[in-house]
Design an enzyme around this catalytic site. Structure first.
Site, short mmCIF file in Angstrom:
data_model
loop_
_atom_site.label_atom_id
_atom_site.label_comp_id
_atom_site.label_asym_id
_atom_site.label_seq_id
_atom_site.Cartn_x
_atom_site.Cartn_y
_atom_site.Cartn_z
CG ASP A 138 2.60 -38.69 111.18
OD1 ASP A 138 3.69 -39.11 110.78
OD2 ASP A 138 1.55 -38.78 110.52
NE ARG A 146 7.68 -45.70 111.84
CZ ARG A 146 7.17 -45.41 113.03
NH1 ARG A 146 7.38 -46.23 114.05
NH2 ARG A 146 6.43 -44.34 113.22
CG HIS A 188 0.13 -41.78 111.93
ND1 HIS A 188 -1.02 -42.08 111.25
CD2 HIS A 188 1.13 -41.81 111.01
CE1 HIS A 188 -0.75 -42.29 109.96
NE2 HIS A 188 0.56 -42.13 109.79
CG ASN A 192 7.03 -38.14 109.94
OD1 ASN A 192 6.98 -39.34 109.66
ND2 ASN A 192 5.97 -37.49 110.39
CE LYS A 212 3.88 -39.11 107.11
NZ LYS A 212 2.71 -39.79 107.72
#
Length: 556
Positions: free
Chosen positions: A55, A96, A239, A346, A395
């Site tokens: 993130d 991933r 994240h 992302n 994202k």
């Protein structure tokens, strides 16, 4: 030959036999030496490290325009290759899956998230018709290690050790407290694992440090084996939840009180000066979900400064750990035979902890300041809009703000220092690149299953400073959001409107000027390419996917 025969006839029998033996020995020695020289010793094959942030936005590194202190990654960018048009798939699980398999997410069985569906493209786990980088390199003499976030299904039969990794430590799920095991959704069991067993974090645990420490442990254990290694280091930072260590937070407190409008402008100017974006590029307007900074109360400003100080501290700590890993490689004498590639899964995340699905305890923790270790919060649209400077969206969308990642490749003696490349590349390229570096062949079958061909293109020519053909087109789809990039052209649409917009990314990567009405033929050409790819990758329209989920819930 006749001359040798004449010499032998004139010699006594014992001397003749001795000479024949000597000549045969010399000939054998030449043949064996030649055979050995034709093969690259395992110890000389490069170690391969792929580091994935979670993130993290396009502009969050110093070398890509940020005010965050990232000296180790910046040094790698200065001493290696920096790519400014590198793409992920806009969401954690799909990226991933693509990174590890070299195919598009739908082809890998993770076309959405880890939601399990009765469809080969949306099984929510890696398909048996693809292989991971670890599985291929394991078959080619490599030790294979992973630390960090897996998020490709937490079923025991899907754990990393079942997909080619010799050793694993990390988080099987998508997110967690950085300090403890703390479920954040009802009926959820968040599991850390060490190899094939559950792991319970102890006192003093901080996830970013732990991932690095275990990675170093695995590498050190490999020293005696005379084998190259592949390490996939998938940090959860930065994240949510925003969790950092006090000493790191302290360095950033107060630095964000100038506000997101000014900070975006400052990053934008640095990005242009660094050559990350064109001098002709425009900064996208502040996102419609983000208010003007001056409209906030003093309390709201202080709260956002606190969030951003924690977010910056998380990126900073990740960079410190990458420096720690590099120092260990140097100590071991492995630094010059190791390639390190870095990217994010992302763009910055707009997600809000108040959204449905979080437990009441977590929603209460969201009200606390991010610098409180018992909090559980995110930086939302305001922080993500800064992270994704100068782009639109976040994202989950296929606009540049959702799919663009900083990419750095560092390989002393191979990658020429200070190279900046602006060609489009994609996370599917990492499988092809890794096998090319290792001299490994991609299998047509694996464990009795036919394996889908790779979709990526090796970056090795680019790494060596050679001409790189790159991609004709790159395709994107997630939750009905779609895109195609072909050279400087890009079409993109948002679900549920599903209307194609057209941009020329040469000077408009911020996607501010829709040219679809001026070039309908280009829209038609690219949309037809998308339709063909969607059929090839077995993409299900998102509305049908939602209907599948609805029917599944209705079943008794």
């Amino acid at each position: 030959m006749r001359m040798y025969k004449q010499q032998f006839i004139l010699l006594p029998e014992t001397k003749l036999i001795s000479m024949l033996r000597k000549r045969l020995f010399n000939l054998s020695l030449i043949l064996v030496t030649g055979l050995l020289l034709s093969q690259t010793p395992m110890s000389q094959k490069p170690n391969i490290i792929i580091i994935l942030a979670d993130d993290m936005g396009f502009s969050d590194l110093g070398s890509f325009g940020s005010e965050i202190n990232t000296p180790n990654l910046d040094a790698m960018a200065k001493g290696g290759l920096k790519m400014t048009n590198f793409y992920n798939t806009s969401r954690c699980c799909p990226t991933r899956a693509s990174l590890l398999t070299g195919v598009y997410p739908q082809q890998a069985g993770v076309g959405h998230m880890v939601n399990e569906r009765e469809h080969p493209s949306y099984r929510g786990m890696l398909s048996e018709e693809c292989v991971t980088i670890a599985e291929v390199l394991q078959e080619n003499g490599y030790s294979t290690f992973m630390t960090g976030k897996w998020h490709l299904n937490a079923r025991p039969e899907q754990w990393p050790v079942k997909r080619g990794f010799d050793r694993y430590f990390g988080l099987l799920d998508g997110a967690n407290s950085y300090f403890e095991n703390r479920p954040y959704r009802p009926n959820q069991k968040l599991t850390y694992a060490l190899d094939n067993k559950e792991y319970t974090p102890g006192k003093g645990f901080y996830a970013t440090d732990a991932y690095t420490d275990y990675a170093i442990q695995f590498i050190e254990e490999n020293r005696a084996k005379d084998k190259p290694f592949f390490l996939y280091l998938a940090y959860t930072a930065p994240h949510w939840p925003l969790h950092a260590l006090p000493e790191d937070i302290a360095r950033y407190k107060g630095k964000y009180l100038k506000g997101w409008d000014k900070l975006r402008t400052e990053r934008f100017k640095r990005m242009q000066a660094l050559g990350v974006i064109s001098k002709k590029e425009q900064l996208s307007p502040r996102d419609e979900e983000v208010p003007a900074w001056e409209s906030l109360t003093e309390e709201e400003k202080l709260r956002w400064d606190d969030k951003m100080a924690v977010y910056a501290a998380m990126v900073d700590r990740m960079d410190q750990n990458i420096g720690k890993l590099r120092a260990k490689l140097k100590e071991m004498g492995a630094d010059k035979n190791t390639i390190i590639m870095f990217l994010s899964d992302n763009g910055g995340s707009y997600e809000n902890i108040n959204e449905p699905g979080f437990t009441q305890e977590i929603r209460e923790a969201n009200k606390k300041l991010a610098s409180d270790p018992t909090s559980f919060t995110a930086y939302e649209f305001e922080g993500a809009n800064l992270s994704n400077t100068p782009f639109r969206k976040f994202k989950r969308w296929e606009h540049e703000g959702g799919i663009s990642t900083p990419f750095i490749a560092y390989y002393p003696g191979v990658v020429k220092a200070g190279k900046v490349n602006h060609q489009p590349a994609h996370v599917i390229d990492l499988m092809t690149t890794s096998l090319d570096l290792a001299g490994a062949n991609y299998p047509g079958t694996y464990r009795g299953n036919r394996i889908k061909p790779m979709e990526g293109t090796s970056l090795v020519p680019l790494l060596k400073g050679q001409k790189w053909a790159g991609h004709k087109e790159i395709f994107f789809e997630h939750e009905g959001n779609r895109a195609v990039r072909q050279g400087d052209w890009k079409i993109v649409s948002v679900f549920p409107e599903n209307t194609w917009a057209l941009y020329n990314l040469t000077n408009d990567r911020s996607e501010l000027h829709d040219l679809s009405s001026q070039h309908p033929e280009k829209v038609k050409e690219l949309s037809q390419l998308y339709d063909a790819w969607a059929k090839h990758a077995n993409v299900v329209p998102f509305v049908q996917l939602l209907e599948m989920d609805k029917q599944k819930k209705q079943k008794p």
